[in-house]
Write a protein that holds these residues in place. Sequence first.
Motif, PDB file in Angstrom:
ATOM      1  N   LEU A  74      49.099  78.790   1.305  1.00 38.04           N
ATOM      2  CA  LEU A  74      48.426  77.637   0.701  1.00 38.04           C
ATOM      3  C   LEU A  74      47.048  77.438   1.318  1.00 38.04           C
ATOM      4  O   LEU A  74      46.064  77.236   0.600  1.00 38.04           O
ATOM      5  N   TYR A  75      46.960  77.502   2.640  1.00 35.23           N
ATOM      6  CA  TYR A  75      45.648  77.371   3.284  1.00 35.23           C
ATOM      7  C   TYR A  75      44.692  78.447   2.771  1.00 35.23           C
ATOM      8  O   TYR A  75      43.525  78.173   2.493  1.00 35.23           O
ATOM      9  N   ALA A  76      45.185  79.675   2.648  1.00 33.33           N
ATOM     10  CA  ALA A  76      44.332  80.765   2.137  1.00 33.33           C
ATOM     11  C   ALA A  76      43.864  80.451   0.717  1.00 33.33           C
ATOM     12  O   ALA A  76      42.689  80.664   0.383  1.00 33.33           O
ATOM     13  N   LEU A  77      44.755  79.916  -0.103  1.00 34.23           N
ATOM     14  CA  LEU A  77      44.379  79.560  -1.478  1.00 34.23           C
ATOM     15  C   LEU A  77      43.381  78.406  -1.513  1.00 34.23           C
ATOM     16  O   LEU A  77      42.512  78.356  -2.389  1.00 34.23           O
ATOM     17  N   PHE A  78      43.503  77.475  -0.558  1.00 37.87           N
ATOM     18  CA  PHE A  78      42.561  76.352  -0.511  1.00 37.87           C
ATOM     19  C   PHE A  78      41.151  76.831  -0.185  1.00 37.87           C
ATOM     20  O   PHE A  78      40.178  76.124  -0.435  1.00 37.87           O
ATOM     21  N   VAL A  79      41.036  78.030   0.370  1.00 39.38           N
ATOM     22  CA  VAL A  79      39.737  78.649   0.613  1.00 39.38           C
ATOM     23  C   VAL A  79      39.369  79.566  -0.552  1.00 39.38           C
ATOM     24  O   VAL A  79      38.267  79.500  -1.092  1.00 39.38           O
ATOM     25  N   LEU A  80      40.313  80.417  -0.955  1.00 38.92           N
ATOM     26  CA  LEU A  80      40.026  81.415  -1.999  1.00 38.92           C
ATOM     27  C   LEU A  80      39.724  80.796  -3.359  1.00 38.92           C
ATOM     28  O   LEU A  80      38.852  81.293  -4.077  1.00 38.92           O
ATOM     29  N   MET A  81      40.441  79.753  -3.728  1.00 39.85           N
ATOM     30  CA  MET A  81      40.206  79.138  -5.044  1.00 39.85           C
ATOM     31  C   MET A  81      38.768  78.617  -5.169  1.00 39.85           C
ATOM     32  O   MET A  81      38.070  78.972  -6.122  1.00 39.85           O
ATOM     33  N   PRO A  82      38.284  77.799  -4.236  1.00 42.05           N
ATOM     34  CA  PRO A  82      36.891  77.351  -4.372  1.00 42.05           C
ATOM     35  C   PRO A  82      35.879  78.494  -4.277  1.00 42.05           C
ATOM     36  O   PRO A  82      34.890  78.511  -5.016  1.00 42.05           O
ATOM     37  N   VAL A  83      36.125  79.454  -3.394  1.00 41.51           N
ATOM     38  CA  VAL A  83      35.159  80.548  -3.227  1.00 41.51           C
ATOM     39  C   VAL A  83      35.077  81.385  -4.502  1.00 41.51           C
ATOM     40  O   VAL A  83      33.983  81.721  -4.966  1.00 41.51           O
ATOM     41  N   THR A  84      36.218  81.724  -5.092  1.00 47.23           N
ATOM     42  CA  THR A  84      36.196  82.520  -6.331  1.00 47.23           C
ATOM     43  C   THR A  84      35.631  81.701  -7.490  1.00 47.23           C
ATOM     44  O   THR A  84      34.924  82.239  -8.339  1.00 47.23           O
ATOM     45  N   GLY A  85      35.934  80.390  -7.509  1.00 47.87           N
ATOM     46  CA  GLY A  85      35.367  79.531  -8.552  1.00 47.87           C
ATOM     47  C   GLY A  85      33.852  79.440  -8.437  1.00 47.87           C
ATOM     48  O   GLY A  85      33.137  79.528  -9.438  1.00 47.87           O
ATOM     49  N   MET A  86      33.351  79.284  -7.212  1.00 50.64           N
ATOM     50  CA  MET A  86      31.901  79.238  -7.001  1.00 50.64           C
ATOM     51  C   MET A  86      31.256  80.575  -7.368  1.00 50.64           C
ATOM     52  O   MET A  86      30.153  80.601  -7.911  1.00 50.64           O
ATOM     53  N   ALA A  87      31.958  81.673  -7.066  1.00 51.27           N
ATOM     54  CA  ALA A  87      31.413  82.999  -7.405  1.00 51.27           C
ATOM     55  C   ALA A  87      31.211  83.128  -8.907  1.00 51.27           C
ATOM     56  O   ALA A  87      30.221  83.700  -9.362  1.00 51.27           O
ATOM     57  N   LYS A  88      32.118  82.563  -9.685  1.00 50.67           N
ATOM     58  CA  LYS A  88      31.985  82.603 -11.146  1.00 50.67           C
ATOM     59  C   LYS A  88      30.908  81.622 -11.618  1.00 50.67           C
ATOM     60  O   LYS A  88      29.991  81.993 -12.362  1.00 50.67           O
ATOM     61  N   TYR A  89      31.034  80.373 -11.198  1.00 48.69           N
ATOM     62  CA  TYR A  89      30.175  79.320 -11.738  1.00 48.69           C
ATOM     63  C   TYR A  89      28.723  79.461 -11.303  1.00 48.69           C
ATOM     64  O   TYR A  89      27.811  79.328 -12.116  1.00 48.69           O
ATOM     65  N   TYR A  90      28.514  79.718 -10.027  1.00 49.54           N
ATOM     66  CA  TYR A  90      27.144  79.750  -9.520  1.00 49.54           C
ATOM     67  C   TYR A  90      26.514  81.137  -9.546  1.00 49.54           C
ATOM     68  O   TYR A  90      25.295  81.254  -9.595  1.00 49.54           O
ATOM     69  N   PHE A  91      27.345  82.190  -9.491  1.00 53.56           N
ATOM     70  CA  PHE A  91      26.787  83.544  -9.381  1.00 53.56           C
ATOM     71  C   PHE A  91      27.187  84.467 -10.527  1.00 53.56           C
ATOM     72  O   PHE A  91      26.802  85.626 -10.537  1.00 53.56           O
ATOM     73  N   GLY A  92      27.979  83.954 -11.482  1.00 57.07           N
ATOM     74  CA  GLY A  92      28.320  84.731 -12.670  1.00 57.07           C
ATOM     75  C   GLY A  92      29.259  85.901 -12.436  1.00 57.07           C
ATOM     76  O   GLY A  92      29.310  86.821 -13.248  1.00 57.07           O
ATOM     77  N   ASN A  93      30.037  85.877 -11.360  1.00 54.48           N
ATOM     78  CA  ASN A  93      30.965  86.967 -11.072  1.00 54.48           C
ATOM     79  C   ASN A  93      32.228  86.787 -11.916  1.00 54.48           C
ATOM     80  O   ASN A  93      33.127  86.015 -11.560  1.00 54.48           O
ATOM     81  N   ASP A  94      32.291  87.512 -13.037  1.00 54.51           N
ATOM     82  CA  ASP A  94      33.420  87.373 -13.962  1.00 54.51           C
ATOM     83  C   ASP A  94      34.737  87.839 -13.354  1.00 54.51           C
ATOM     84  O   ASP A  94      35.790  87.257 -13.627  1.00 54.51           O
ATOM     85  N   THR A  95      34.712  88.883 -12.535  1.00 56.63           N
ATOM     86  CA  THR A  95      35.946  89.401 -11.940  1.00 56.63           C
ATOM     87  C   THR A  95      36.591  88.340 -11.045  1.00 56.63           C
ATOM     88  O   THR A  95      37.794  88.083 -11.157  1.00 56.63           O
ATOM     89  N   LEU A  96      35.790  87.735 -10.175  1.00 61.17           N
ATOM     90  CA  LEU A  96      36.346  86.689  -9.314  1.00 61.17           C
ATOM     91  C   LEU A  96      36.713  85.447 -10.116  1.00 61.17           C
ATOM     92  O   LEU A  96      37.667  84.744  -9.777  1.00 61.17           O
ATOM     93  N   GLY A  97      35.990  85.185 -11.197  1.00 59.29           N
ATOM     94  CA  GLY A  97      36.338  84.073 -12.081  1.00 59.29           C
ATOM     95  C   GLY A  97      37.697  84.276 -12.729  1.00 59.29           C
ATOM     96  O   GLY A  97      38.487  83.337 -12.846  1.00 59.29           O
ATOM     97  N   GLU A  98      37.984  85.508 -13.146  1.00 56.79           N
ATOM     98  CA  GLU A  98      39.305  85.815 -13.721  1.00 56.79           C
ATOM     99  C   GLU A  98      40.396  85.674 -12.672  1.00 56.79           C
ATOM    100  O   GLU A  98      41.490  85.195 -12.961  1.00 56.79           O
ATOM    101  N   LEU A  99      40.113  86.099 -11.459  1.00 54.20           N
ATOM    102  CA  LEU A  99      41.067  85.949 -10.360  1.00 54.20           C
ATOM    103  C   LEU A  99      41.330  84.471 -10.090  1.00 54.20           C
ATOM    104  O   LEU A  99      42.478  84.044  -9.912  1.00 54.20           O
ATOM    105  N   HIS A 100      40.263  83.672 -10.117  1.00 54.76           N
ATOM    106  CA  HIS A 100      40.354  82.229  -9.874  1.00 54.76           C
ATOM    107  C   HIS A 100      41.242  81.535 -10.913  1.00 54.76           C
ATOM    108  O   HIS A 100      42.141  80.778 -10.553  1.00 54.76           O
ATOM    109  N   GLY A 101      40.957  81.792 -12.183  1.00 54.31           N
ATOM    110  CA  GLY A 101      41.668  81.094 -13.260  1.00 54.31           C
ATOM    111  C   GLY A 101      42.971  81.749 -13.669  1.00 54.31           C
ATOM    112  O   GLY A 101      43.706  81.204 -14.489  1.00 54.31           O
TER     113      GLY A 101
END
Length: 167
Positions: A103-130
């Motif tokens: 859970l702690y890892a997800l509390f870090v990974l979810m925002p980081v992958t979401g930011m990678a998609k939203y702010y940097f356009g990384n579709d792969t990490l966005g798919e992982l996030h959602g």
Amino acid sequence: MVENTVTGYSVLQRALHWLMAALIFFNLIFSDGMEHWNRLMRRGEAITPDDISSANIHAYVGIAILLLCLIRLAVRLMQGAPDAPPQEPPLLKLAAKLAHWTLYALFVLMPVTGMAKYYFGNDTLGELHGGPLKILLWALIVLHVLGALVHQFYWKTNVLARMTRGV
């Protein structure tokens, strides 16, 4: 071996837990604004200021979750955490420890992958996030709640009291 003298969670630890829980549920349940923004982006359609505002709310809550998680981890490392109750079987103690750290890892990974998609356009990490990370987060939340209920009603331990009253 030194005996763990921590019997409950501090007020700060409990506040961080419940604040994060509220923000995580908010983002899991009210993700429509971000999903709508993502659909518009994929289709190359016009994005309105309202679309951006809705997506920003999701992003800012995610960033808050990340920051609170980092604070929570620091506090946990400084103040410690109570041991699992003796009634809990060893295999389930291990499963609970793995689930909590995941859970702690997800509390870090979810925002980081979401930011990678939203702010940097990384579709792969966005798919992982959602996709897989979101499913895993939901599954672990369900297991976390079920585990707390088993402790409360089957083993009759004080696990819920430790995270509500600090006992």
